[in-house]
Design an enzyme around this catalytic site. Structure first.
Site, mmCIF file in Angstrom:
data_model
loop_
_atom_site.group_PDB
_atom_site.id
_atom_site.type_symbol
_atom_site.label_atom_id
_atom_site.label_comp_id
_atom_site.label_asym_id
_atom_site.label_seq_id
_atom_site.Cartn_x
_atom_site.Cartn_y
_atom_site.Cartn_z
ATOM 1 N N ILE A 1 -4.146 4.584 0.767
ATOM 2 C CA ILE A 1 -4.646 4.617 2.026
ATOM 3 C C ILE A 1 -5.765 5.751 2.058
ATOM 4 O O ILE A 1 -6.648 5.583 2.959
ATOM 5 C CB ILE A 1 -3.365 5.266 2.958
ATOM 6 C CG1 ILE A 1 -2.385 4.411 3.056
ATOM 7 C CG2 ILE A 1 -3.798 5.724 4.319
ATOM 8 C CD1 ILE A 1 -1.043 4.868 3.378
ATOM 9 N N PHE B 1 0.965 -1.209 0.005
ATOM 10 C CA PHE B 1 0.057 0.056 0.100
ATOM 11 C C PHE B 1 0.808 1.307 0.176
ATOM 12 O O PHE B 1 1.945 1.289 0.399
ATOM 13 C CB PHE B 1 -0.959 -0.042 1.323
ATOM 14 C CG PHE B 1 -0.265 0.047 2.544
ATOM 15 C CD1 PHE B 1 0.103 1.066 3.124
ATOM 16 C CD2 PHE B 1 0.231 -1.011 3.162
ATOM 17 C CE1 PHE B 1 0.748 1.346 4.414
ATOM 18 C CE2 PHE B 1 1.014 -1.365 4.330
ATOM 19 C CZ PHE B 1 1.051 -0.019 4.891
ATOM 20 N N CYS B 2 0.253 2.411 -0.328
ATOM 21 C CA CYS B 2 0.876 3.738 -0.510
ATOM 22 C C CYS B 2 -0.282 4.910 -0.081
ATOM 23 O O CYS B 2 -1.384 4.608 -0.085
ATOM 24 C CB CYS B 2 1.648 4.081 -1.653
ATOM 25 S SG CYS B 2 0.924 4.078 -3.101
ATOM 26 N N THR B 3 0.193 6.082 -0.363
ATOM 27 C CA THR B 3 -0.776 7.191 -0.098
ATOM 28 C C THR B 3 -1.990 7.141 -0.990
ATOM 29 O O THR B 3 -3.155 6.737 -0.658
ATOM 30 C CB THR B 3 -0.025 8.286 -0.277
ATOM 31 O OG1 THR B 3 1.137 8.593 0.595
ATOM 32 C CG2 THR B 3 -0.959 9.508 0.165
#
Length: 265
Positions: free
Chosen positions: A213, A184-186
Protein backbone atom coordinates in the site's frame (compact mmCIF):
# COMPACT_ATOMS: atom_id res chain seq x y z
CA UNK A 1 19.83 24.20 12.41
CA UNK A 2 18.79 23.99 8.77
CA UNK A 3 15.55 22.48 7.60
CA UNK A 4 17.50 19.60 6.03
CA UNK A 5 19.15 18.75 9.33
CA UNK A 6 15.81 18.78 11.17
CA UNK A 7 14.20 16.18 8.91
CA UNK A 8 13.56 12.74 10.37
CA UNK A 9 13.79 10.16 7.62
CA UNK A 10 12.05 6.80 7.96
CA UNK A 11 13.11 3.63 6.14
CA UNK A 12 10.85 0.57 6.01
CA UNK A 13 12.59 -2.41 4.46
CA UNK A 14 12.58 -6.18 4.11
CA UNK A 15 13.92 -9.01 2.04
CA UNK A 16 13.45 -12.74 2.14
CA UNK A 17 16.97 -14.15 1.81
CA UNK A 18 18.89 -17.08 3.26
CA UNK A 19 20.66 -15.82 6.39
CA UNK A 20 21.89 -18.94 8.22
CA UNK A 21 24.26 -16.70 10.22
CA UNK A 22 21.49 -14.36 11.38
CA UNK A 23 22.39 -14.80 15.05
CA UNK A 24 25.93 -13.62 14.42
CA UNK A 25 24.65 -10.63 12.46
CA UNK A 26 22.62 -9.19 15.32
CA UNK A 27 25.34 -7.41 17.28
CA UNK A 28 27.21 -5.94 14.28
CA UNK A 29 23.91 -4.60 12.90
CA UNK A 30 22.84 -3.22 16.28
CA UNK A 31 26.19 -1.50 16.75
CA UNK A 32 26.09 -0.04 13.25
CA UNK A 33 22.58 1.39 13.77
CA UNK A 34 23.46 2.70 17.24
CA UNK A 35 26.53 4.43 15.84
CA UNK A 36 24.25 6.25 13.40
CA UNK A 37 21.85 7.17 16.25
CA UNK A 38 18.99 5.36 14.55
CA UNK A 39 15.88 4.24 16.40
CA UNK A 40 13.28 1.66 15.45
CA UNK A 41 12.99 -2.09 15.17
CA UNK A 42 14.78 -4.67 13.02
CA UNK A 43 14.00 -8.38 12.93
CA UNK A 44 16.53 -10.98 11.79
CA UNK A 45 15.70 -14.59 10.98
CA UNK A 46 17.08 -17.39 8.89
CA UNK A 47 14.61 -16.38 6.16
CA UNK A 48 15.67 -12.71 5.97
CA UNK A 49 15.36 -9.22 7.44
CA UNK A 50 12.45 -6.91 8.24
CA UNK A 51 12.66 -3.48 9.82
CA UNK A 52 11.57 0.12 10.16
CA UNK A 53 14.06 2.65 11.49
CA UNK A 54 14.28 6.43 11.62
CA UNK A 55 16.99 9.02 11.96
CA UNK A 56 18.88 11.76 10.17
CA UNK A 57 18.71 11.50 6.35
CA UNK A 58 22.43 10.82 6.00
CA UNK A 59 22.25 8.12 8.68
CA UNK A 60 19.38 6.34 6.92
CA UNK A 61 21.26 6.54 3.63
CA UNK A 62 24.34 5.01 5.27
CA UNK A 63 22.31 2.11 6.67
CA UNK A 64 20.58 1.38 3.35
CA UNK A 65 23.96 1.37 1.60
CA UNK A 66 25.44 -1.01 4.17
CA UNK A 67 22.51 -3.42 3.96
CA UNK A 68 22.54 -3.60 0.17
CA UNK A 69 26.21 -3.17 -0.64
CA UNK A 70 28.30 -3.47 2.53
CA UNK A 71 30.38 -6.31 3.92
CA UNK A 72 27.98 -7.12 6.76
CA UNK A 73 25.53 -9.04 4.56
CA UNK A 74 27.95 -9.71 1.71
CA UNK A 75 25.55 -8.89 -1.12
CA UNK A 76 22.74 -11.11 0.11
CA UNK A 77 20.35 -8.16 0.45
CA UNK A 78 20.72 -7.07 -3.17
CA UNK A 79 16.94 -7.00 -3.74
CA UNK A 80 15.89 -5.04 -0.66
CA UNK A 81 12.29 -3.82 -0.73
CA UNK A 82 12.61 -0.26 0.57
CA UNK A 83 10.17 2.57 1.26
CA UNK A 84 11.39 5.99 2.41
CA UNK A 85 9.23 8.62 4.08
CA UNK A 86 9.57 11.42 6.62
CA UNK A 87 8.17 12.17 10.07
CA UNK A 88 7.56 15.43 11.88
CA UNK A 89 9.30 13.96 14.95
CA UNK A 90 11.18 10.79 15.82
CA UNK A 91 8.49 8.04 15.67
CA UNK A 92 10.38 5.50 17.80
CA UNK A 93 11.53 5.52 21.39
CA UNK A 94 14.56 3.26 21.11
CA UNK A 95 16.51 0.85 18.92
CA UNK A 96 15.74 -2.88 18.93
CA UNK A 97 17.42 -5.60 16.85
CA UNK A 98 15.78 -8.93 17.59
CA UNK A 99 16.12 -12.53 16.49
CA UNK A 100 13.00 -14.34 15.31
CA UNK A 101 11.98 -17.71 13.89
CA UNK A 102 10.28 -15.83 11.03
CA UNK A 103 10.45 -12.19 9.96
CA UNK A 104 6.68 -12.37 9.50
CA UNK A 105 4.95 -15.16 11.40
CA UNK A 106 2.72 -17.63 9.58
CA UNK A 107 4.04 -20.94 10.96
CA UNK A 108 3.80 -22.81 7.67
CA UNK A 109 6.98 -24.55 6.54
CA UNK A 110 5.60 -24.90 3.00
CA UNK A 111 5.32 -21.11 2.66
CA UNK A 112 8.89 -20.26 1.65
CA UNK A 113 9.19 -16.98 -0.26
CA UNK A 114 12.83 -17.75 -1.08
CA UNK A 115 11.53 -20.59 -3.31
CA UNK A 116 8.26 -19.26 -4.75
CA UNK A 117 5.97 -16.25 -4.41
CA UNK A 118 3.05 -14.86 -6.34
CA UNK A 119 3.34 -12.57 -9.34
CA UNK A 120 4.39 -9.03 -8.46
CA UNK A 121 2.16 -6.24 -9.77
CA UNK A 122 3.47 -2.68 -9.88
CA UNK A 123 1.35 0.13 -8.47
CA UNK A 124 0.71 1.50 -11.99
CA UNK A 125 -0.86 -1.82 -13.08
CA UNK A 126 -2.79 -2.53 -9.87
CA UNK A 127 -6.02 -0.71 -10.70
CA UNK A 128 -6.55 -2.69 -13.89
CA UNK A 129 -5.96 -6.02 -12.15
CA UNK A 130 -8.37 -5.42 -9.27
CA UNK A 131 -11.04 -4.02 -11.60
CA UNK A 132 -11.27 -7.33 -13.49
CA UNK A 133 -14.53 -9.11 -12.53
CA UNK A 134 -12.84 -12.50 -12.02
CA UNK A 135 -10.27 -11.16 -9.53
CA UNK A 136 -10.76 -11.81 -5.81
CA UNK A 137 -9.20 -8.83 -4.02
CA UNK A 138 -7.88 -9.83 -0.62
CA UNK A 139 -6.61 -7.62 2.21
CA UNK A 140 -4.14 -9.70 4.23
CA UNK A 141 -3.80 -7.26 7.13
CA UNK A 142 -5.27 -7.33 10.61
CA UNK A 143 -8.86 -6.20 11.20
CA UNK A 144 -7.96 -2.92 12.95
CA UNK A 145 -5.72 -1.97 10.02
CA UNK A 146 -8.51 -2.68 7.53
CA UNK A 147 -10.85 -0.49 9.58
CA UNK A 148 -8.63 2.53 8.94
CA UNK A 149 -8.52 2.10 5.17
CA UNK A 150 -8.51 -0.42 2.33
CA UNK A 151 -9.06 -0.77 -1.41
CA UNK A 152 -12.57 -0.60 -2.83
CA UNK A 153 -14.13 -4.06 -2.97
CA UNK A 154 -11.46 -5.81 -0.91
CA UNK A 155 -12.33 -8.84 1.23
CA UNK A 156 -11.46 -8.40 4.90
CA UNK A 157 -10.37 -11.77 6.36
CA UNK A 158 -11.27 -10.55 9.85
CA UNK A 159 -8.04 -11.72 11.45
CA UNK A 160 -6.44 -10.37 14.62
CA UNK A 161 -2.93 -11.37 13.57
CA UNK A 162 -1.31 -12.50 10.34
CA UNK A 163 -0.69 -15.95 11.81
CA UNK A 164 -4.45 -16.57 11.44
CA UNK A 165 -4.34 -16.08 7.66
CA UNK A 166 -3.80 -19.76 6.92
CA UNK A 167 -6.94 -20.64 8.89
CA UNK A 168 -8.90 -18.06 6.90
CA UNK A 169 -7.53 -19.49 3.65
CA UNK A 170 -8.42 -23.05 4.65
CA UNK A 171 -11.98 -22.12 5.56
CA UNK A 172 -12.86 -19.49 2.96
CA UNK A 173 -10.68 -19.95 -0.11
CA UNK A 174 -10.99 -22.71 -2.70
CA UNK A 175 -8.45 -23.31 -5.51
CA UNK A 176 -11.23 -24.58 -7.79
CA UNK A 177 -13.42 -21.53 -7.23
CA UNK A 178 -10.96 -18.70 -6.71
CA UNK A 179 -8.89 -18.87 -9.86
CA UNK A 180 -7.32 -15.42 -9.60
CA UNK A 181 -6.40 -13.80 -6.30
CA UNK A 182 -4.87 -10.35 -5.87
CA UNK A 183 -3.63 -9.54 -2.39
CA UNK A 184 -2.06 -6.56 -0.65
CA UNK A 185 -0.61 -5.47 2.67
CA UNK A 186 1.21 -2.45 4.08
CA UNK A 187 4.66 -2.90 2.60
CA UNK A 188 4.47 -6.21 0.76
CA UNK A 189 6.08 -8.60 3.23
CA UNK A 190 2.93 -10.33 4.48
CA UNK A 191 1.75 -10.85 0.90
CA UNK A 192 4.99 -12.58 -0.04
CA UNK A 193 4.44 -15.12 2.73
CA UNK A 194 0.69 -15.37 2.04
CA UNK A 195 1.20 -15.88 -1.69
CA UNK A 196 3.77 -18.61 -1.04
CA UNK A 197 1.22 -20.29 1.23
CA UNK A 198 -1.55 -20.19 -1.40
CA UNK A 199 0.71 -21.44 -4.17
CA UNK A 200 1.77 -24.36 -1.97
CA UNK A 201 -1.95 -25.16 -1.54
CA UNK A 202 -2.54 -25.34 -5.28
CA UNK A 203 -3.97 -21.92 -6.15
CA UNK A 204 -3.26 -21.20 -9.81
CA UNK A 205 -3.01 -17.41 -10.11
CA UNK A 206 -1.82 -15.39 -7.14
CA UNK A 207 -0.80 -11.76 -7.51
CA UNK A 208 0.41 -9.24 -4.95
CA UNK A 209 1.01 -5.51 -4.92
CA UNK A 210 4.75 -4.89 -5.16
CA UNK A 211 5.87 -2.54 -2.41
CA UNK A 212 2.45 -2.76 -0.79
CA UNK A 213 0.00 0.00 0.00
CA UNK A 214 2.82 2.40 0.83
CA UNK A 215 4.28 2.17 -2.67
CA UNK A 216 0.80 2.58 -4.18
CA UNK A 217 0.08 5.70 -2.11
CA UNK A 218 3.48 7.09 -3.07
CA UNK A 219 3.16 6.53 -6.82
CA UNK A 220 -0.53 6.64 -7.76
CA UNK A 221 -2.15 10.09 -7.96
CA UNK A 222 -5.05 10.53 -5.56
CA UNK A 223 -7.36 11.33 -8.48
CA UNK A 224 -6.72 7.84 -9.90
CA UNK A 225 -6.60 5.98 -6.61
CA UNK A 226 -8.92 3.15 -5.59
CA UNK A 227 -7.65 3.39 -2.00
CA UNK A 228 -10.05 4.71 0.63
CA UNK A 229 -8.97 5.93 4.06
CA UNK A 230 -5.52 5.89 5.63
CA UNK A 231 -2.83 3.26 5.87
CA UNK A 232 -1.90 2.18 9.39
CA UNK A 233 1.84 2.07 10.09
CA UNK A 234 3.47 0.51 13.14
CA UNK A 235 5.07 3.61 14.61
CA UNK A 236 4.08 6.85 16.34
CA UNK A 237 2.81 8.38 13.09
CA UNK A 238 -0.05 5.81 13.23
CA UNK A 239 -1.24 6.33 9.65
CA UNK A 240 -0.20 7.78 6.30
CA UNK A 241 -2.26 9.08 3.41
CA UNK A 242 -1.64 9.66 -0.29
CA UNK A 243 1.88 10.83 -1.01
CA UNK A 244 2.86 9.15 2.29
CA UNK A 245 1.72 12.26 4.13
CA UNK A 246 1.62 11.94 7.91
CA UNK A 247 -1.66 12.59 9.72
CA UNK A 248 -1.74 15.73 11.86
CA UNK A 249 -1.68 15.23 15.64
CA UNK A 250 -5.31 16.28 16.10
CA UNK A 251 -6.54 13.96 13.34
CA UNK A 252 -4.37 11.17 14.72
CA UNK A 253 -5.80 11.55 18.22
CA UNK A 254 -9.36 11.55 16.90
CA UNK A 255 -8.64 8.42 14.85
CA UNK A 256 -7.15 6.66 17.88
CA UNK A 257 -10.20 7.50 19.97
CA UNK A 258 -12.62 6.39 17.27
CA UNK A 259 -10.92 3.03 16.73
CA UNK A 260 -9.68 2.43 20.27
CA UNK A 261 -6.13 2.07 19.04
CA UNK A 262 -3.18 1.69 21.31
CA UNK A 263 0.42 1.88 20.19
CA UNK A 264 1.94 -1.25 18.66
CA UNK A 265 5.20 -1.92 16.90
Amino acid sequence: MSDENSITKVAAFYQFAALPDYRELREPLRAFCAGLELKGSVLLAQEGINGTVAGAPEAIDALVHELAHGNMFGGRLDNLELKLSTAAAMPFGRLKVRLKKEIVTLDDAAADPTRQVGTYVDAAEWNALIAAPDTLLLDTRNAFEVAMGTFEGAVDPGIKSFGQFKDFAAQRLDPAKHRRIAMFCTGGIRCEKASAHLLARGFAEVYHLKGGILRYLEEVPETQSRWRGECFVFDERVALGHGLQELGSRERDLRDKELGLGRDE
